[in-house]
Design a protein around this motif. Sequence first.
Motif, mmCIF file in Angstrom:
data_model
loop_
_atom_site.group_PDB
_atom_site.id
_atom_site.type_symbol
_atom_site.label_atom_id
_atom_site.label_comp_id
_atom_site.label_asym_id
_atom_site.label_seq_id
_atom_site.Cartn_x
_atom_site.Cartn_y
_atom_site.Cartn_z
ATOM 1 N N LEU A 68 0.832 -1.205 0.000
ATOM 2 C CA LEU A 68 0.000 0.000 0.000
ATOM 3 C C LEU A 68 0.865 1.254 0.000
ATOM 4 O O LEU A 68 0.632 2.187 -0.790
ATOM 5 C CB LEU A 68 -0.916 -0.013 1.218
ATOM 6 C CG LEU A 68 -1.754 1.251 1.437
ATOM 7 C CD1 LEU A 68 -2.839 1.352 0.370
ATOM 8 C CD2 LEU A 68 -2.372 1.258 2.822
ATOM 9 N N ALA A 69 1.862 1.290 0.877
ATOM 10 C CA ALA A 69 2.711 2.475 0.982
ATOM 11 C C ALA A 69 3.487 2.716 -0.307
ATOM 12 O O ALA A 69 3.557 3.861 -0.798
ATOM 13 C CB ALA A 69 3.664 2.317 2.165
ATOM 14 N N ILE A 99 -4.406 -0.166 8.173
ATOM 15 C CA ILE A 99 -3.809 0.377 6.949
ATOM 16 C C ILE A 99 -4.575 1.617 6.469
ATOM 17 O O ILE A 99 -4.003 2.460 5.771
ATOM 18 C CB ILE A 99 -3.711 -0.682 5.837
ATOM 19 C CG1 ILE A 99 -5.089 -1.181 5.403
ATOM 20 C CG2 ILE A 99 -2.852 -1.839 6.282
ATOM 21 C CD1 ILE A 99 -5.013 -2.180 4.270
ATOM 22 N N ALA A 100 -5.851 1.741 6.854
ATOM 23 C CA ALA A 100 -6.574 2.978 6.534
ATOM 24 C C ALA A 100 -5.974 4.146 7.296
ATOM 25 O O ALA A 100 -5.841 5.262 6.764
ATOM 26 C CB ALA A 100 -8.050 2.828 6.866
ATOM 27 N N ALA A 146 -2.847 4.257 8.302
ATOM 28 C CA ALA A 146 -1.541 4.498 7.693
ATOM 29 C C ALA A 146 -1.685 5.285 6.389
ATOM 30 O O ALA A 146 -0.884 6.196 6.097
ATOM 31 C CB ALA A 146 -0.836 3.171 7.435
ATOM 32 N N LEU A 147 -2.708 4.961 5.597
ATOM 33 C CA LEU A 147 -2.935 5.681 4.344
ATOM 34 C C LEU A 147 -3.302 7.134 4.617
ATOM 35 O O LEU A 147 -2.834 8.041 3.921
ATOM 36 C CB LEU A 147 -4.039 4.994 3.543
ATOM 37 C CG LEU A 147 -4.448 5.671 2.235
ATOM 38 C CD1 LEU A 147 -3.268 5.737 1.270
ATOM 39 C CD2 LEU A 147 -5.622 4.932 1.588
ATOM 40 N N ALA A 148 -4.148 7.366 5.622
ATOM 41 C CA ALA A 148 -4.532 8.737 5.958
ATOM 42 C C ALA A 148 -3.310 9.552 6.374
ATOM 43 O O ALA A 148 -3.158 10.726 5.984
ATOM 44 C CB ALA A 148 -5.572 8.729 7.074
ATOM 45 N N LEU A 149 -2.435 8.952 7.152
ATOM 46 C CA LEU A 149 -1.212 9.647 7.572
ATOM 47 C C LEU A 149 -0.320 9.944 6.369
ATOM 48 O O LEU A 149 0.260 11.044 6.260
ATOM 49 C CB LEU A 149 -0.461 8.792 8.588
ATOM 50 C CG LEU A 149 0.823 9.384 9.176
ATOM 51 C CD1 LEU A 149 0.518 10.679 9.922
ATOM 52 C CD2 LEU A 149 1.504 8.381 10.103
ATOM 53 N N LEU A 150 -0.236 9.001 5.452
ATOM 54 C CA LEU A 150 0.580 9.194 4.262
ATOM 55 C C LEU A 150 0.014 10.294 3.374
ATOM 56 O O LEU A 150 0.754 11.161 2.876
ATOM 57 C CB LEU A 150 0.664 7.873 3.491
ATOM 58 C CG LEU A 150 1.593 7.810 2.278
ATOM 59 C CD1 LEU A 150 3.037 8.055 2.707
ATOM 60 C CD2 LEU A 150 1.472 6.456 1.583
ATOM 61 N N HIS A 192 -15.730 12.141 6.411
ATOM 62 C CA HIS A 192 -15.913 11.657 5.039
ATOM 63 C C HIS A 192 -15.096 10.388 4.805
ATOM 64 O O HIS A 192 -15.574 9.416 4.211
ATOM 65 C CB HIS A 192 -15.479 12.732 4.031
ATOM 66 C CG HIS A 192 -16.222 14.014 4.123
ATOM 67 N ND1 HIS A 192 -15.897 14.972 5.064
ATOM 68 C CD2 HIS A 192 -17.269 14.507 3.410
ATOM 69 C CE1 HIS A 192 -16.717 16.011 4.913
ATOM 70 N NE2 HIS A 192 -17.548 15.758 3.929
ATOM 71 N N TYR A 193 -13.873 10.397 5.301
ATOM 72 C CA TYR A 193 -12.988 9.236 5.141
ATOM 73 C C TYR A 193 -13.500 8.060 5.960
ATOM 74 O O TYR A 193 -13.449 6.909 5.509
ATOM 75 C CB TYR A 193 -11.583 9.630 5.583
ATOM 76 C CG TYR A 193 -10.525 8.574 5.354
ATOM 77 C CD1 TYR A 193 -10.284 8.080 4.074
ATOM 78 C CD2 TYR A 193 -9.755 8.081 6.399
ATOM 79 C CE1 TYR A 193 -9.300 7.122 3.850
ATOM 80 C CE2 TYR A 193 -8.769 7.136 6.188
ATOM 81 C CZ TYR A 193 -8.557 6.658 4.918
ATOM 82 O OH TYR A 193 -7.583 5.705 4.699
ATOM 83 N N LEU A 194 -14.029 8.337 7.141
ATOM 84 C CA LEU A 194 -14.572 7.270 7.984
ATOM 85 C C LEU A 194 -15.784 6.612 7.323
ATOM 86 O O LEU A 194 -15.955 5.392 7.408
ATOM 87 C CB LEU A 194 -14.958 7.827 9.357
ATOM 88 C CG LEU A 194 -13.800 8.318 10.230
ATOM 89 C CD1 LEU A 194 -14.337 8.886 11.540
ATOM 90 C CD2 LEU A 194 -12.820 7.179 10.512
#
Length: 269
Positions: free
Chosen positions: A30-31, A114-115, A117-121, A140-142
């Motif tokens: 993912l990263a 991982i959601a 982690a993706l948000a942080l990225l 919205h993301y939630l």
Amino acid sequence: MTHPPDFLVGVRLALRARYLWLAGCSLLVLALSALLAAQFSGRQPATVTLDIGLSVMRLLLPLVLVLMTQELLSREFDRRYFLNTLSYPHPRHSLLLGRFFAVAALTLGLLLFIAGALALLVWSIGQGYAQSTPVALGYHYLVTIGFMALDLLVLTALATLLAVAASTPSFVLIGTFGFMLVARSFGAIIELLTRNAYVVSDSDSYRSGVGVLGYLLPDLGALDVREIALYGKMAFLPADWPWLVLSNLAYVVGLLALAVWALNRKRFA
């Protein structure tokens, strides 16, 4: 001697079956995918990163849940571990539902991890460039992740049914991914034929034929509401979202009921 809860047994078996290794690989893929995607977008890097990241999650997480279902259920019957498991005085459906909830909990836990982690990225990438339409990483993301969780719950229930009914573990992978591809795409195909009738000849009969799938399969494609997070507008949420959620939950219950029925009728040699 009491038998430990099937849910805890399932979690332990999953941890021994390289679940943590799969989770680490999923996070790495993912990263890398998100970072590489951001490098090819000069104007909307955060949006592209989030879009690609969500697509990767929708591909990787079904693979993880299938592999865990194979390990916790298919291997149980394939290696005849049921001779020990079912020797305890508890009903068969307890084994099935315990393993189902174990796979679901591990899959949804990985989804949340991982959601995050993706948000942080995405947030870190967005700090370097101010977009005209920034992504929405709040509620919205939630909501987007919640609909994705429902999608995975349906696939977990299907994989559980296939693990009971199939004679080989490989069919769980083939059947689940085949179901996923059809259930995620037939709604888009119907919409395409409605808007562009010239795509195929005799589009009306073709559209009606594909439309029959709507009575047999859940519309998993409608659960992909990533536009809410990509553009920060709740207007992209389907108008019939309560019915969409309830129908998919009912499908989960129906699949589990079929799995319990199939397991109770299953004869072990």
